[in-house]
Design an enzyme around this catalytic site. Sequence first.
Site, PDB file in Angstrom:
ATOM      1  N   CYS A  60       6.769  -8.454  -6.896  1.00 50.06           N
ATOM      2  CA  CYS A  60       7.254  -7.084  -6.644  1.00 50.06           C
ATOM      3  C   CYS A  60       8.170  -7.027  -5.425  1.00 50.06           C
ATOM      4  CB  CYS A  60       6.068  -6.130  -6.578  1.00 50.06           C
ATOM      5  SG  CYS A  60       5.774  -5.278  -5.039  1.00 50.06           S
ATOM      6  N   CYS A  63       6.863  -5.559  -2.226  1.00 49.29           N
ATOM      7  CA  CYS A  63       5.878  -6.466  -1.619  1.00 49.29           C
ATOM      8  C   CYS A  63       6.593  -7.569  -0.833  1.00 49.29           C
ATOM      9  CB  CYS A  63       4.980  -7.095  -2.688  1.00 49.29           C
ATOM     10  SG  CYS A  63       4.177  -5.908  -3.772  1.00 49.29           S
TER      11      CYS A  63
END
Length: 260
Positions: A60, A63
């Site tokens: 992600c 992230c």
Amino acid sequence: MQLNLKTITAVLATLSLVSADDNSAIASPDSAVVKLTQDTFEQYIKSNPLVLAEFFAPWCGHCKRLGPEFSSAADKLAEKDIKLAQIDCTEERDLCADFGIRGYPTLKVFRGEGEPSDYQGQREANAIYNYMLKQASPPVTSTEDSAEILEVVSDAADPVIVQVLPSGVTKNNETFYDVANSLRDSYTFISTSNADYVKKYTKKSNPTYVLFRPEESADDASVYSGKEFDEEHLKEFIEVESKPLFGEINGYHYQVGQRI
Ligand SMILES: *[C@@H]1O[C@H](CO)[C@@H](O)[C@H](O)[C@H]1NC(C)=O
């Protein structure tokens, strides 16, 4: 300038390599970030008083951006005995499902065995550092000084809940601290045995709670009149009485608290 496909591919490959290195979602083993799994999670949370846990997926983008910020905050907070942990939701599906994780990254603050609360700060190293330091400070300001209470009340942007304890009465104190801990992001909590407050707000040596709404006169504060001093009643009082006095009034208002 002409770029052929080969050059572009090479440049892109280099760029993505560099960014994968600098911005990995997964904290380096050298950092203070602890990797938690289904097997280690519960014990770790139980044995550390304050943990910020990041539920993430390695692919992600948010992230990856958070990764280095999270590690850097973890390194600084380690000295303060505040732990930062990561749970890879692509590996720990059940654990992430248990906490209802729907998006990545999700950050939650754990204090021992209680319910976690959502992290509400910015996703940047300094912001994480400051937010967690504040989480580590006592959730309740204990003071006998009425001038200090008035100052907190008039400066607060959130409702202020004051626990008024006649001297020697402590039966509801623990509940008040527990509730303050879980609601600390949205309210300010004070505890006092100040004689004027005791005289003005309490009856027959019973403790009480007084809720001051921001931008309203202190005379309009709500005073708890219930007989129960458990978590549920206190939370209900706070939730109901926090609504502005001249906002939407729904009748239910009047059944729960008594205004003086
Ligand atoms: C209430 O509980 C807190 C936290 O445990 C403690 O520090 C404080 O002294 C207690 N206050 C009273 C009046 O017992």
